[in-house]
Design a protein around this motif. Structure first.
Motif, PDB file in Angstrom:
ATOM      1  N   LYS A   5      -2.073  -3.011   9.770  1.00  0.00           N
ATOM      2  CA  LYS A   5      -2.204  -4.279   9.036  1.00  0.00           C
ATOM      3  C   LYS A   5      -3.104  -4.086   7.818  1.00  0.00           C
ATOM      4  O   LYS A   5      -2.843  -4.635   6.738  1.00  0.00           O
ATOM      5  CB  LYS A   5      -2.752  -5.364   9.965  1.00  0.00           C
ATOM      6  CG  LYS A   5      -2.829  -6.720   9.335  1.00  0.00           C
ATOM      7  CD  LYS A   5      -1.441  -7.273   9.084  1.00  0.00           C
ATOM      8  CE  LYS A   5      -1.554  -8.710   8.602  1.00  0.00           C
ATOM      9  NZ  LYS A   5      -0.287  -9.202   8.086  1.00  0.00           N
ATOM     10  N   MET A   6      -4.151  -3.298   7.975  1.00  0.00           N
ATOM     11  CA  MET A   6      -5.054  -3.023   6.859  1.00  0.00           C
ATOM     12  C   MET A   6      -4.303  -2.314   5.731  1.00  0.00           C
ATOM     13  O   MET A   6      -4.465  -2.654   4.557  1.00  0.00           O
ATOM     14  CB  MET A   6      -6.232  -2.161   7.319  1.00  0.00           C
ATOM     15  CG  MET A   6      -7.207  -1.839   6.212  1.00  0.00           C
ATOM     16  SD  MET A   6      -8.469  -0.644   6.674  1.00  0.00           S
ATOM     17  CE  MET A   6      -7.520   0.854   6.753  1.00  0.00           C
ATOM     18  N   ILE A   7      -3.455  -1.353   6.078  1.00  0.00           N
ATOM     19  CA  ILE A   7      -2.679  -0.619   5.068  1.00  0.00           C
ATOM     20  C   ILE A   7      -1.714  -1.574   4.368  1.00  0.00           C
ATOM     21  O   ILE A   7      -1.538  -1.507   3.150  1.00  0.00           O
ATOM     22  CB  ILE A   7      -1.920   0.569   5.702  1.00  0.00           C
ATOM     23  CG1 ILE A   7      -2.899   1.559   6.344  1.00  0.00           C
ATOM     24  CG2 ILE A   7      -1.039   1.267   4.672  1.00  0.00           C
ATOM     25  CD1 ILE A   7      -3.977   2.087   5.431  1.00  0.00           C
ATOM     26  N   GLU A   8      -1.082  -2.476   5.121  1.00  0.00           N
ATOM     27  CA  GLU A   8      -0.150  -3.448   4.544  1.00  0.00           C
ATOM     28  C   GLU A   8      -0.825  -4.354   3.525  1.00  0.00           C
ATOM     29  O   GLU A   8      -0.226  -4.709   2.514  1.00  0.00           O
ATOM     30  CB  GLU A   8       0.461  -4.317   5.639  1.00  0.00           C
ATOM     31  CG  GLU A   8       1.565  -3.667   6.411  1.00  0.00           C
ATOM     32  CD  GLU A   8       2.151  -4.603   7.449  1.00  0.00           C
ATOM     33  OE1 GLU A   8       2.192  -5.832   7.206  1.00  0.00           O
ATOM     34  OE2 GLU A   8       2.571  -4.103   8.504  1.00  0.00           O
ATOM     35  N   THR A   9      -2.056  -4.734   3.790  1.00  0.00           N
ATOM     36  CA  THR A   9      -2.741  -5.694   2.927  1.00  0.00           C
ATOM     37  C   THR A   9      -3.635  -5.040   1.873  1.00  0.00           C
ATOM     38  O   THR A   9      -4.234  -5.737   1.054  1.00  0.00           O
ATOM     39  CB  THR A   9      -3.596  -6.664   3.774  1.00  0.00           C
ATOM     40  OG1 THR A   9      -4.558  -5.915   4.508  1.00  0.00           O
ATOM     41  CG2 THR A   9      -2.727  -7.472   4.722  1.00  0.00           C
ATOM     42  N   MET A  10      -3.711  -3.709   1.893  1.00  0.00           N
ATOM     43  CA  MET A  10      -4.576  -3.001   0.947  1.00  0.00           C
ATOM     44  C   MET A  10      -4.065  -3.172  -0.486  1.00  0.00           C
ATOM     45  O   MET A  10      -2.893  -2.968  -0.760  1.00  0.00           O
ATOM     46  CB  MET A  10      -4.649  -1.509   1.302  1.00  0.00           C
ATOM     47  CG  MET A  10      -5.658  -0.742   0.469  1.00  0.00           C
ATOM     48  SD  MET A  10      -5.663   1.040   0.803  1.00  0.00           S
ATOM     49  CE  MET A  10      -6.086   1.092   2.524  1.00  0.00           C
ATOM     50  N   THR A  11      -4.975  -3.520  -1.387  1.00  0.00           N
ATOM     51  CA  THR A  11      -4.615  -3.668  -2.797  1.00  0.00           C
ATOM     52  C   THR A  11      -4.706  -2.310  -3.491  1.00  0.00           C
ATOM     53  O   THR A  11      -5.396  -1.405  -3.008  1.00  0.00           O
ATOM     54  CB  THR A  11      -5.565  -4.642  -3.506  1.00  0.00           C
ATOM     55  OG1 THR A  11      -6.883  -4.081  -3.505  1.00  0.00           O
ATOM     56  CG2 THR A  11      -5.570  -6.014  -2.843  1.00  0.00           C
ATOM     57  N   PRO A  12      -4.035  -2.159  -4.629  1.00  0.00           N
ATOM     58  CA  PRO A  12      -4.158  -0.910  -5.380  1.00  0.00           C
ATOM     59  C   PRO A  12      -5.607  -0.594  -5.767  1.00  0.00           C
ATOM     60  O   PRO A  12      -5.999   0.575  -5.804  1.00  0.00           O
ATOM     61  CB  PRO A  12      -3.297  -1.153  -6.625  1.00  0.00           C
ATOM     62  CG  PRO A  12      -2.284  -2.159  -6.185  1.00  0.00           C
ATOM     63  CD  PRO A  12      -3.030  -3.046  -5.216  1.00  0.00           C
ATOM     64  N   GLU A  13      -6.407  -1.615  -6.011  1.00  0.00           N
ATOM     65  CA  GLU A  13      -7.814  -1.400  -6.367  1.00  0.00           C
ATOM     66  C   GLU A  13      -8.603  -0.821  -5.200  1.00  0.00           C
ATOM     67  O   GLU A  13      -9.430   0.082  -5.387  1.00  0.00           O
ATOM     68  CB  GLU A  13      -8.456  -2.712  -6.844  1.00  0.00           C
ATOM     69  CG  GLU A  13      -7.886  -3.244  -8.136  1.00  0.00           C
ATOM     70  CD  GLU A  13      -6.549  -3.969  -7.990  1.00  0.00           C
ATOM     71  OE1 GLU A  13      -5.837  -4.076  -9.007  1.00  0.00           O
ATOM     72  OE2 GLU A  13      -6.208  -4.390  -6.867  1.00  0.00           O
ATOM     73  N   VAL A  14      -8.356  -1.327  -3.999  1.00  0.00           N
ATOM     74  CA  VAL A  14      -9.035  -0.806  -2.809  1.00  0.00           C
ATOM     75  C   VAL A  14      -8.583   0.629  -2.551  1.00  0.00           C
ATOM     76  O   VAL A  14      -9.401   1.497  -2.248  1.00  0.00           O
ATOM     77  CB  VAL A  14      -8.784  -1.704  -1.577  1.00  0.00           C
ATOM     78  CG1 VAL A  14      -9.283  -1.051  -0.302  1.00  0.00           C
ATOM     79  CG2 VAL A  14      -9.435  -3.060  -1.780  1.00  0.00           C
ATOM     80  N   TYR A  15      -7.291   0.875  -2.699  1.00  0.00           N
ATOM     81  CA  TYR A  15      -6.760   2.235  -2.541  1.00  0.00           C
ATOM     82  C   TYR A  15      -7.462   3.193  -3.500  1.00  0.00           C
ATOM     83  O   TYR A  15      -7.922   4.263  -3.091  1.00  0.00           O
ATOM     84  CB  TYR A  15      -5.246   2.239  -2.774  1.00  0.00           C
ATOM     85  CG  TYR A  15      -4.687   3.582  -3.159  1.00  0.00           C
ATOM     86  CD1 TYR A  15      -4.545   4.602  -2.220  1.00  0.00           C
ATOM     87  CD2 TYR A  15      -4.300   3.848  -4.472  1.00  0.00           C
ATOM     88  CE1 TYR A  15      -4.042   5.845  -2.582  1.00  0.00           C
ATOM     89  CE2 TYR A  15      -3.790   5.078  -4.836  1.00  0.00           C
ATOM     90  CZ  TYR A  15      -3.667   6.074  -3.892  1.00  0.00           C
ATOM     91  OH  TYR A  15      -3.176   7.299  -4.257  1.00  0.00           O
ATOM     92  N   GLN A  16      -7.566   2.830  -4.775  1.00  0.00           N
ATOM     93  CA  GLN A  16      -8.209   3.696  -5.769  1.00  0.00           C
ATOM     94  C   GLN A  16      -9.681   3.927  -5.416  1.00  0.00           C
ATOM     95  O   GLN A  16     -10.203   5.036  -5.568  1.00  0.00           O
ATOM     96  CB  GLN A  16      -8.087   3.094  -7.175  1.00  0.00           C
ATOM     97  CG  GLN A  16      -6.693   3.183  -7.752  1.00  0.00           C
ATOM     98  CD  GLN A  16      -6.243   4.609  -8.002  1.00  0.00           C
ATOM     99  OE1 GLN A  16      -7.028   5.530  -8.141  1.00  0.00           O
ATOM    100  NE2 GLN A  16      -4.933   4.798  -8.049  1.00  0.00           N
ATOM    101  N   SER A  17     -10.347   2.879  -4.946  1.00  0.00           N
ATOM    102  CA  SER A  17     -11.753   3.001  -4.568  1.00  0.00           C
ATOM    103  C   SER A  17     -11.928   3.949  -3.381  1.00  0.00           C
ATOM    104  O   SER A  17     -12.826   4.795  -3.379  1.00  0.00           O
ATOM    105  CB  SER A  17     -12.321   1.622  -4.231  1.00  0.00           C
ATOM    106  OG  SER A  17     -13.683   1.714  -3.890  1.00  0.00           O
TER     107      SER A  17
END
Length: 89
Positions: A5-17
């Motif tokens: 669920k966390m991966i599904e809701t992860m934003t591109p900004e959080v991914y980059q961080s």
């Protein structure tokens, strides 16, 4: 919240961080990641890249083995290697 669920809701900004934190070994505030945090963050980055079909060249850990002439550097790591044993005599 589950990992999926966390991966599904992860934003591109959080991914980059998270990706940057894994690369540097520290959070944006300068605090070092623990080994567990680094492993979990790397898992999340890889899962995000898989889910969002990030191109191979853009994925974390990608190594470009292409020479300027278009050939590949090194050998294919999945192919067997031949060893030559040299002896005197």
């Amino acid at each position: 919240m589950t990992f999926d669920k966390m991966i599904e809701t992860m934003t591109p900004e959080v991914y980059q961080s998270l990706r940057r934190a894994v690369e540097l070994g520290k959070w944006p505030n300068g605090e070092r990641l623990t080994q567990e945090q680094r492993e979990t963050s790397l898992r999340a980055v890889i899962a995000y890249e898989h889910k969002h079909q990030v191109s191979e060249e853009q994925r974390v850990g990608y190594i470009d083995r292409t020479r300027p002439d278009g050939k590949q550097h090194g050998s294919d790591p999945l192919q067997p290697q031949v060893l030559k044993i040299l002896t005197d005599g």
